[in-house]
Scaffold this active site. Sequence first.
Site, short mmCIF file in Angstrom:
data_model
loop_
_atom_site.label_atom_id
_atom_site.label_comp_id
_atom_site.label_asym_id
_atom_site.label_seq_id
_atom_site.Cartn_x
_atom_site.Cartn_y
_atom_site.Cartn_z
N ASP A 6 0.83 -1.21 0.00
CA ASP A 6 0.00 0.00 0.00
C ASP A 6 0.86 1.26 0.00
O ASP A 6 0.53 2.25 0.63
CB ASP A 6 -0.92 -0.02 1.24
N CYS A 44 -19.34 -14.88 -4.61
CA CYS A 44 -20.31 -13.95 -4.04
C CYS A 44 -21.74 -14.34 -4.44
O CYS A 44 -22.69 -14.07 -3.69
CB CYS A 44 -20.03 -12.52 -4.52
N CYS A 74 -23.12 -6.68 1.37
CA CYS A 74 -22.19 -5.55 1.53
C CYS A 74 -22.76 -4.29 0.89
O CYS A 74 -22.71 -3.21 1.48
CB CYS A 74 -20.83 -5.89 0.93
N CYS A 129 -24.10 -0.80 3.39
CA CYS A 129 -23.35 0.46 3.45
C CYS A 129 -24.30 1.61 3.75
O CYS A 129 -25.18 1.92 2.95
CB CYS A 129 -22.61 0.71 2.14
N CYS A 188 -17.60 7.00 0.95
CA CYS A 188 -17.08 5.93 1.79
C CYS A 188 -16.69 6.45 3.17
O CYS A 188 -15.97 7.46 3.29
CB CYS A 188 -15.88 5.28 1.10
N CYS A 227 -18.94 -3.23 5.50
CA CYS A 227 -19.12 -4.09 4.33
C CYS A 227 -18.35 -5.40 4.45
O CYS A 227 -18.63 -6.36 3.73
CB CYS A 227 -18.74 -3.36 3.04
N CYS A 268 -20.13 -9.69 5.44
CA CYS A 268 -19.79 -10.68 4.42
C CYS A 268 -19.79 -12.09 5.00
O CYS A 268 -19.08 -12.36 5.99
CB CYS A 268 -18.41 -10.37 3.83
#
Length: 306
Positions: A129, A184, A190, A194, A210, A240, A244
């Site tokens: 990252d 999925c 998810c 949100c 977000c 989210c 799951c």
Amino acid sequence: MDKITLTSLVKKTALEVGFDAVGIAEAGFLEKDSEFLKKWLSQDFAGNMGYMHQNFDKRVNPQLLIEKARSVIVVLLNYFPSQQQNPSAPKIAKYAYGKDYHYIVKEKLRKIVETIPEIKIDIQQCFCDSAPVLERRWAEQAGLGWIGKNTCLINKTLGSYFFIGEIITDVELLYDNPIVPSHCGTCSRCVDACPTKALVSPHVIDARKCISYQTIENKEDIPLEIGEALSGNVFGCDICQDVCPWNKKAKFHSCHEFVPSDFLEMELKDWVNIDKNIFNQLFKHSPLQRAGLEKIKKNIQFFVPK
């Protein structure tokens, strides 16, 4: 050392230094991602993250980032905690419970590099990252999972609570089968969960909506309509991921660097009254330093106790 032996050694070493999974992809141009990213940026979904517009060509082609790149070694490191915050307190995303992951993942990547000189790279080719690298896509290409409708990489064993790291090298290795079909199905938990509707469609996120972006990356004031929907989150968001079904199988991490600092029992009044000295003591090496105390206190203003 032949390619088969070297590949086996890389994977064995990655697991020995503490990673939970490892895969290898062939470096090359990501044509579909290039098209998707252009469209995503043109819709201004990156908000004020200007760095997403920079180094576009390198972002979709690691061979422009690392000369003559041939292999992308991808690792996963679980961070799912065994302890949770006081449920009545402002919420911190689980990935930020312990020390800053950038340093932890990179240190483990360095150990691989130092152990296997045959891959002939330096630590500047270890990423987490921290460079224009499409990490989730490379993890998918390395056979480590699929990108879910919430845009997170999902692994059948680990769920999605993990960090992703990469080593990009000019050495050819054996490549893993990248075809991991999405599991999925018709699930849309998810997307539905949100509270700010940041997932504008499956696999597409508008960062401006977000909660993670607004509570960390956005240096401007949070829009009122977003602030009122933060759902108790003041640094990042796990909504989210929490909903799951694949994270029901998530196992607790075993990385001592991710053991939480002494903040899990803090109540709202403790967060409201925290000063800079205490904040720096508790979160000296924490991802929370990215936002800083002033930003977090602004976020707390939207907090509504249950």
